[in-house]
Design an enzyme around this catalytic site. Structure first.
Site, mmCIF file in Angstrom:
data_model
loop_
_atom_site.group_PDB
_atom_site.id
_atom_site.type_symbol
_atom_site.label_atom_id
_atom_site.label_comp_id
_atom_site.label_asym_id
_atom_site.label_seq_id
_atom_site.Cartn_x
_atom_site.Cartn_y
_atom_site.Cartn_z
ATOM 1 C CG HIS A 45 -9.971 -6.291 -28.279
ATOM 2 N ND1 HIS A 45 -8.763 -5.655 -27.759
ATOM 3 C CD2 HIS A 45 -10.268 -5.197 -28.962
ATOM 4 C CE1 HIS A 45 -8.683 -4.297 -27.957
ATOM 5 N NE2 HIS A 45 -9.630 -4.240 -28.852
ATOM 6 C CG ASN A 73 -14.406 1.499 -29.895
ATOM 7 O OD1 ASN A 73 -14.821 0.585 -29.729
ATOM 8 N ND2 ASN A 73 -13.384 1.975 -30.459
ATOM 9 C CG ASN A 87 -3.543 3.090 -31.810
ATOM 10 O OD1 ASN A 87 -2.556 2.605 -31.184
ATOM 11 N ND2 ASN A 87 -4.530 3.833 -31.247
ATOM 12 C CG ASP A 136 -7.910 -4.396 -31.729
ATOM 13 O OD1 ASP A 136 -9.215 -4.003 -31.610
ATOM 14 O OD2 ASP A 136 -6.947 -3.566 -31.690
HETATM 15 O O1 DOR Z 1 -6.727 -0.512 -34.471
HETATM 16 C C1 DOR Z 1 -7.698 -0.233 -33.557
HETATM 17 N N1 DOR Z 1 -8.811 0.063 -33.970
HETATM 18 N N2 DOR Z 1 -7.185 -0.140 -32.345
HETATM 19 C C2 DOR Z 1 -8.047 0.201 -31.477
HETATM 20 O O2 DOR Z 1 -7.673 0.253 -30.276
HETATM 21 C C3 DOR Z 1 -9.421 0.644 -31.865
HETATM 22 C C4 DOR Z 1 -9.878 0.068 -32.815
HETATM 23 C C5 DOR Z 1 -11.066 0.398 -33.417
HETATM 24 O O3 DOR Z 1 -12.193 0.848 -32.938
HETATM 25 O O4 DOR Z 1 -11.299 0.540 -34.777
#
Ligand code: DOR
Length: 429
Positions: free
Chosen positions: A57, A91, A277, A304
């Site tokens: 991730h 994304n 998030n 993440d």
């Molecule tokens: O904190 C986050 N940032 N959670 C996510 O699910 C997406 C990510 C992002 O793309 O910045």
């Protein structure tokens, strides 16, 4: 092809130091070896040798937000963090929902050559949650997509999720869900609880995560599909995963380093570097996540890694983007939260940062045993060294680390990808 000898390393932190000869990209010999004249020598001095880390991730932001990160800078951060493979989330802008975009990311990764970059394909067109993306085309492209995710967004519609799981089963791939029931998190800014109420943040309830994980486990069971749960953050999700695994449902789950260390106490600062998030949770949640990672209910650590440009973080909390850097600090946070607490030994670190993520993604050449004949994807770690985190000194373009100024244990001394040294002593090679 080059020959390298890693002299005097302790494999998985166990036993007496041994020498490891790496030739033609594989581990050629292990023992007390005479160093060949043309070999490059890495003097390990009893440091810990582990299989290279695999991150399921990562956000690399290319294409679209090259002011925050690129495949090149993210690959450097990965190599410096001890990673030999990363999965780049979909994304981006444009979204990686078609073969053209995933092939671009894959090709950039190959050209740079510091880490294997595996693009994640979007589940739905434009991450809009309405229509399935061309999953089959992405899976069969040269990028060979193995994981699909709308991460950043939840695949909230149960019918769309059901179809995605069915297609994914036919393709032999995995759906990684960002579990967040959007009707329960509209306007949410922080972990729902006493602290958020007192400080005036709108609450993000645990049930928004737990209800989607429960639903998706049921959907995966009926589809015979493989489900992976991104960034688990609550005690209740651990309960749901225990239940699902007990039933034999094919579900795996990751936890981030920040959810293993930080709590919603950080809300007191109002500093958006702490906005993420799912949000930072309570202390009992953190304790449970650590325990679940130790006992295997949570399978692995995933960063993440979410770089954001300064203007998207240096603003008021509500307007700030969620996310924090993770690739170069992950090992140290895992050592701080899991090794120093006695919850994991170094074999356990290899399991949660390399072996399990490689298995989940189906990577045949990563997360392999440290043994003769295996690919030389390895990381050498100095377990006794400490370092101080400085966002500006990290390889990412963005600098949004929540660990600024913190003194952390364990330093990556060297990373080798198929026998080639990609990072050494904190520098890209
Ligand atoms: O904190 C986050 N940032 N959670 C996510 O699910 C997406 C990510 C992002 O793309 O910045």
């Amino acid at each position: 092809m080059s020959t390298t000898v890693i002299r005097g390393a302790r494999l998985y932190g166990d036993g007496d130091p041994v020498d490891v000869l790496v030739a033609d990209g594989i581990i050629a010999e292990i023992g007390h070896l005479a160093v060949p004249g043309d070999a490059e020598v890495i003097d390990a001095g009893g440091q810990v040798l582990l299989p290279g880390f695999v991150d399921l991730h990562t956000h690399l932001r290319e294409p679209g937000r090259e002011d925050a990160e690129t495949v090149e800078t993210g690959s450097a951060a990965a190599a410096l963090g001890g990673y030999t493979a990363v999965f780049a989330m979909a994304n981006t802008d444009p979204v990686a929902d078609n073969a053209l975009v995933v092939e671009h990311v894959w090709r950039r990764g190959r050209e740079i050559g510091l880490v294997d970059v595996h693009p994640v394909g979007a589940v739905t067109v434009g991450l809009r949650g309405e229509r399935l993306a061309e999953m089959g085309t992405m899976a069969k492209s040269v990028a060979g997509v193995r994981i699909f995710s709308d991460d950043g967004h939840c695949v909230a519609d149960p019918l769309v999720m059901r179809r995605a799981l069915e297609y994914s089963t036919a393709l032999g791939t995995v759906i990684a869900q960002h579990a967040e029931e959007p009707r329960l998190t509209a306007g949410a800014q922080a972990h729902e609880g006493e602290r958020a109420s007192r400080l005036g943040y709108a609450g993000w309830p645990a049930s928004a995560e737990e209800s989607i994980v429960a639903r998706d486990c049921v959907l995966a069971r009926h589809a015979g599909a493989r489900l992976h749960v991104c960034h688990v953050s609550t005690t209740g999700t651990v309960d749901v995963l225990s239940w699902a695994k007990g039933l034999g449902i094919d579900v795996s789950a990751e936890v981030t380093p920040h959810h293993l260390l930080l709590t919603d106490e950080r809300l007191e600062t109002y500093d958006p570097v702490n906005k993420v998030n799912p949000p930072l949770r309570s202390e009992p949640d953190v304790d449970r996540l650590r325990q679940a990672l130790a006992d295997g209910v949570l399978d692995c650590v995933a960063t993440d890694h979410a770089p954001h440009a300064a203007q998207d973080k240096d603003c008021e909390w509500q307007a700030a983007r969620p996310g924090m850097l993770g690739l170069q600090t992950a090992l140290s946070i895992v050592v701080e939260t899991m090794v120093r607490t006695g919850l994991l030994d170094w074999r356990g670190v290899a399991r949660v940062m390399s072996e399990r993520p490689a298995e989940i993604a189906g990577l045949p050449d990563q997360g392999r045993p440290l043994a003769v004949g295996e690919p030389a994807n390895v990381v050498l770690v100095d377990p006794d060294a400490e370092w101080t985190v400085r966002g500006a000194e990290l390889a990412s373009i963005a600098a949004n680390t929540p660990y600024e100024g913190m003194r952390l244990p364990a330093v990556v001394s060297a990373t080798l990808l198929r026998g080639r040294i990609t990072s050494r002593e904190g520098k890209i090679v």
